[in-house]
Write a protein that holds these residues in place. Sequence first.
Motif, PDB file in Angstrom:
ATOM      1  N   ALA A   1       0.844  -1.190   0.000  1.00 20.01           N
ATOM      2  CA  ALA A   1       0.000   0.000   0.000  1.00 20.01           C
ATOM      3  C   ALA A   1       0.881   1.242   0.000  1.00 20.01           C
ATOM      4  CB  ALA A   1      -0.905  -0.001   1.235  1.00 20.01           C
TER       5      ALA A   1
ATOM      6  N   GLY B   1      -2.638   6.298   2.121  1.00 20.19           N
ATOM      7  CA  GLY B   1      -3.434   6.075   3.316  1.00 20.19           C
ATOM      8  C   GLY B   1      -2.684   6.398   4.592  1.00 20.19           C
TER       9      GLY B   1
ATOM     10  N   GLU C   1      -3.635   3.370   8.969  1.00 20.02           N
ATOM     11  CA  GLU C   1      -3.722   1.939   8.709  1.00 20.02           C
ATOM     12  C   GLU C   1      -3.427   1.133   9.971  1.00 20.02           C
ATOM     13  OE1 GLU C   1      -4.360   0.097   5.459  1.00 20.02           O
ATOM     14  OE2 GLU C   1      -5.490   1.962   5.734  1.00 20.02           O
TER      15      GLU C   1
ATOM     16  N   SER D   1      -4.215 -10.261   7.832  1.00 17.90           N
ATOM     17  CA  SER D   1      -3.438  -9.434   6.900  1.00 17.90           C
ATOM     18  C   SER D   1      -3.556  -9.947   5.472  1.00 17.90           C
ATOM     19  CB  SER D   1      -1.968  -9.390   7.323  1.00 17.90           C
ATOM     20  OG  SER D   1      -1.835  -8.823   8.605  1.00 17.90           O
TER      21      SER D   1
ATOM     22  N   ASP E   1      -7.034  -9.174   4.149  1.00 16.91           N
ATOM     23  CA  ASP E   1      -7.147  -7.749   3.837  1.00 16.91           C
ATOM     24  C   ASP E   1      -6.400  -7.422   2.539  1.00 16.91           C
ATOM     25  OD1 ASP E   1      -7.755  -4.863   4.822  1.00 16.91           O
ATOM     26  OD2 ASP E   1      -5.594  -4.824   4.468  1.00 16.91           O
ATOM     27  N   ALA E   2      -5.216  -8.009   2.355  1.00 17.49           N
ATOM     28  CA  ALA E   2      -4.431  -7.746   1.147  1.00 17.49           C
ATOM     29  C   ALA E   2      -5.138  -8.274  -0.098  1.00 17.49           C
ATOM     30  CB  ALA E   2      -3.046  -8.382   1.272  1.00 17.49           C
TER      31      ALA E   2
ATOM     32  N   ARG F   1      -8.112  -5.920  -0.865  1.00 14.12           N
ATOM     33  CA  ARG F   1      -7.751  -4.577  -1.339  1.00 14.12           C
ATOM     34  C   ARG F   1      -6.730  -4.608  -2.469  1.00 14.12           C
ATOM     35  NH1 ARG F   1      -8.012  -0.474   2.780  1.00 14.12           N
ATOM     36  NH2 ARG F   1      -5.825   0.031   2.393  1.00 14.12           N
TER      37      ARG F   1
ATOM     38  N   LYS G   1      -3.609  -5.027  -2.224  1.00 17.67           N
ATOM     39  CA  LYS G   1      -2.351  -4.418  -1.797  1.00 17.67           C
ATOM     40  C   LYS G   1      -2.134  -4.738  -0.329  1.00 17.67           C
ATOM     41  CE  LYS G   1      -4.670   0.050  -1.057  1.00 17.67           C
ATOM     42  NZ  LYS G   1      -4.703   1.472  -1.450  1.00 17.67           N
TER      43      LYS G   1
ATOM     44  N   SER H   1      -0.999  -3.804   3.284  1.00 16.99           N
ATOM     45  CA  SER H   1      -0.849  -2.613   4.112  1.00 16.99           C
ATOM     46  C   SER H   1       0.084  -2.912   5.283  1.00 16.99           C
ATOM     47  CB  SER H   1      -2.210  -2.147   4.636  1.00 16.99           C
ATOM     48  OG  SER H   1      -2.057  -1.103   5.569  1.00 16.99           O
TER      49      SER H   1
ATOM     50  N   TYR I   1      -1.476  -1.729   8.619  1.00 16.96           N
ATOM     51  CA  TYR I   1      -2.520  -2.654   9.073  1.00 16.96           C
ATOM     52  C   TYR I   1      -1.890  -3.895   9.704  1.00 16.96           C
ATOM     53  CZ  TYR I   1      -6.604  -5.756   8.759  1.00 16.96           C
ATOM     54  OH  TYR I   1      -7.626  -6.640   9.041  1.00 16.96           O
TER      55      TYR I   1
END
Length: 240
Positions: A10, A13, A18, A128, A131-132, A135, A137, A139, A142
């Motif tokens: 990422a 942001g 994050e 994680s 989430d990656a 999205r 990507k 983070s 995060y």
Amino acid sequence: MSESAAPCLARNGGFWPEFVRGMRASIPVMIGFIPFGLLLGRQAVQQGVGVFSVPLMTGLNYGGGSEFAAVHLWAIPLPVALIIGVTLLINCRHVLMGAALAPWLREVPRRKALLWLFLMCDETWALSLSDAQKRQKFSVGYYFGVGWCLYGTWVGSTFFGAYLGAKIGDLTRYGFDMAFPAVFLVILRGMWKDHRMSLPWVVSLLVGVLVYRLYPGAWCVPVGTVAGAVTAACVVRRVG
């Protein structure tokens, strides 16, 4: 995978927003960590592990399953070789977890990435990675938000479980030992993509139960882990 769709870090942001987002995402898992950590700490001191040795063990090893196995194997004289062997076999799942994260961290220098992976437990990895993938990507903020919150909660709760000892009573009477598996099952449900990916878990469970029935003791854990890892490698090769 095309270059535009390739995994990446990422770039926008901001780290701290994050990080806060990761902290918020970790709250349900943190709640599940607390009773499980208290239970491990209490069992550890009952087996003869020192109060301050408990957070040292959980802080350096940071692998719930292997820590429970080590505590259950704790005896006098201490079976050092057996504990080390069981710990390595149970934690070998981290090899597959790290391989799954590798494409998302390819822009990170290897030395830095290895330091980051110290915080990678099952739940940090699952949150994680999910989430990656969602999205497209990875983070870093995060990841660290989730990782540090879960790490601190785990080490702290195991210490208080050891410190309070018998004062907290037998938590298994209230079903608290199921909090951790329940949280992880919810995380796995969110990562569900294909029924084939459940095969390693089923194989690991069946092999573990079979070994426990034939030879009661802690060996069911590493044998089940190895069976699941081998099955996962075969599934990944076939899918690829």
